[in-house]
Design a protein around this motif. Structure first.
Motif, mmCIF file in Angstrom:
data_model
loop_
_atom_site.group_PDB
_atom_site.id
_atom_site.type_symbol
_atom_site.label_atom_id
_atom_site.label_comp_id
_atom_site.label_asym_id
_atom_site.label_seq_id
_atom_site.Cartn_x
_atom_site.Cartn_y
_atom_site.Cartn_z
ATOM 1 N N ALA A 95 0.843 -1.196 0.000
ATOM 2 C CA ALA A 95 0.000 0.000 0.000
ATOM 3 C C ALA A 95 0.881 1.251 0.000
ATOM 4 N N GLY A 96 0.444 2.237 -0.757
ATOM 5 C CA GLY A 96 1.221 3.472 -0.839
ATOM 6 C C GLY A 96 0.331 4.652 -1.151
ATOM 7 N N PRO A 97 0.915 5.789 -1.529
ATOM 8 C CA PRO A 97 0.123 7.006 -1.777
ATOM 9 C C PRO A 97 -0.943 6.825 -2.851
ATOM 10 N N ALA A 98 -0.681 5.947 -3.834
ATOM 11 C CA ALA A 98 -1.635 5.769 -4.930
ATOM 12 C C ALA A 98 -2.112 4.328 -5.054
ATOM 13 N N THR A 99 -1.694 3.462 -4.131
ATOM 14 C CA THR A 99 -1.994 2.031 -4.242
ATOM 15 C C THR A 99 -2.682 1.518 -2.984
ATOM 16 N N GLY A 100 -3.750 0.764 -3.166
ATOM 17 C CA GLY A 100 -4.450 0.148 -2.059
ATOM 18 C C GLY A 100 -4.426 -1.365 -2.168
ATOM 19 N N VAL A 101 -4.683 -2.012 -1.051
ATOM 20 C CA VAL A 101 -4.783 -3.479 -0.996
ATOM 21 C C VAL A 101 -6.089 -3.832 -0.309
ATOM 22 N N LEU A 102 -6.910 -4.632 -0.977
ATOM 23 C CA LEU A 102 -8.218 -5.036 -0.464
ATOM 24 C C LEU A 102 -8.262 -6.546 -0.329
ATOM 25 N N LEU A 103 -8.588 -7.018 0.864
ATOM 26 C CA LEU A 103 -8.719 -8.450 1.129
ATOM 27 C C LEU A 103 -10.183 -8.758 1.406
ATOM 28 N N VAL A 104 -10.751 -9.664 0.635
ATOM 29 C CA VAL A 104 -12.130 -10.112 0.830
ATOM 30 C C VAL A 104 -12.057 -11.520 1.413
#
Length: 367
Positions: A95-104
């Motif tokens: 994860a960073g300023p422009a990147t997300g991580v989504l866990l379902v």
């Protein structure tokens, strides 16, 4: 390689869910829960789909992983999410300023809790994402349904079923039998790989997650975690989308020569319809890119897995859920989708690390 412990793979759904939620909180993730109405876990606990998000409010890029689409396969997927992405810090680092991580987590919580591949209505969630007004009928399945779901009997006739499945396999050949059985079917509610007649609760939840947490993102890297096909412990990245002209080549850049494609005949999976990546592709919107795979971990030989599915189907036609989940027959499906084998589990976790790292690098490098 990180040190694995026996606790990486939970013994039941409630423990897996608690471990995931605890690890997500420790990582500082934003949590969201969707509670399945009208059902409880075997221990009386809540059944729910949980999401954990790390990253900025409006990411340009998003890495998404999903566990438990096929219920019982969630033991493996949950372990990969909890151990590697959360406790080992892979998600937080990505994860960073422009990147997300989504866990379902636990997309099919009923199947996860009751040790089933299907949901509370015997529906295969990964065949449910179709237009139910014009479902893609699988005529080949009609011819094998009677063997897979034999006439009702008071006792499970394992020997007879094995003989009949072997005869069917000999007559059709392994490839044609797999295609007939696994593609997805929409005419036999009591059958295997039944896609349903309407969107399931889990499908509606997932479409909500796509609409509210993925739509509008410029590039989504998507990994749906599964077990039951291929060589034991060998995590196979199977191409599932997206729809832009460069999608397959982009996935090949990320995952290398190991990438397979069902439609090209290079995968352990024959072509299927109605999988979860369909919802992501539909929901992202014009101009977005999707790089989607199924990460499939092999377990047992195909005939053994099919026998387990037939046995579990028989069990739940003859027993109430609370009795079925305690039956000795459950050992067949548990072994088929999450073997109690320390070496297999170590191999799974190591391969998951490799693929997650490839996805993180690929998403970062592609513009």
């Amino acid at each position: 390689m990180a040190d694995e412990t026996p606790f990486d793979f939970a013994l039941d759904y409630s423990r897996a869910r608690a471990d995931f939620l605890g690890a997500a909180q420790e990582a500082g993730a934003r949590l969201r829960t969707f509670v399945l109405p009208g059902h409880r876990a075997p221990d009386g606990g809540e059944l729910g789909v949980d999401t954990a998000y790390l990253g900025p409010p409006d990411p340009e890029k998003l890495l998404v992983t999903v566990s438990g689409t096929h219920g019982i396969e969630g033991f493996c997927g949950s372990a990969c999410q909890t151990r590697i992405l959360l406790r080992e810090g892979v998600a937080k680092a990505a994860a960073g300023p422009a990147t997300g991580v989504l866990l379902v987590h636990g997309l099919n919580p009923y199947g996860f809790a009751y040790l089933r591949r299907v949901n509370e209505d015997n529906i295969d969630l990964n065949r449910n994402f179709v237009d139910h007004d014009a479902p893609p009928h699988n005529h080949a399945y009609d011819a094998v349904h009677g063997t897979l779901v034999p006439p009702e009997g008071d006792e499970f006739a394992a020997g007879e079923l094995v003989a009949n499945l072997t005869a069917l396999r000999d007559r059709l050949g392994p490839q044609r039998l797999q295609e007939a059985v696994t593609r997805g079917q929409y005419r036999h509610p009591d059958g295997l790989f039944y896609g349903g007649q309407a969107p399931t609760w889990s499908r509606r939840v997932f479409e909500t997650v796509v609409a509210e947490q993925m739509a509008g993102v410029a590039h989504v890297g998507y990994i749906d975690l599964h077990t039951g096909l291929g060589e034991p412990g060998a995590g196979e990245p199977i191409f599932r989308g997206g729809r832009d002209a460069d999608a397959h080549q982009r996935a090949r850049r990320w995952y290398g020569e190991a990438l397979t494609a069902s439609e090209q005949g290079t995968s352990s999976s024959t072509p299927i319809v109605g999988n979860t990546a369909t919802a992501v592709a539909d929901g992202l919107g014009a101009g977005s890119q999707l790089t989607a795979i199924t990460l499939e971990f092999g377990t047992r030989p195909g005939p053994q897995v099919l026998l387990a599915l037939c046995a579990d189907s028989w069990l739940h036609r003859h027993r109430a859920p609370a009795d079925a989940v305690r039956s000795d027959l459950k050992r067949l499906i548990r072994d088929a989708f999450c073997p109690d084998d320390a070496d297999w589990r170590r191999r799974v976790l190591q391969r998951a690390r490799e693929v997650f790292d490839q996805a993180v690098v690929g998403l970062a490098d592609d513009t």
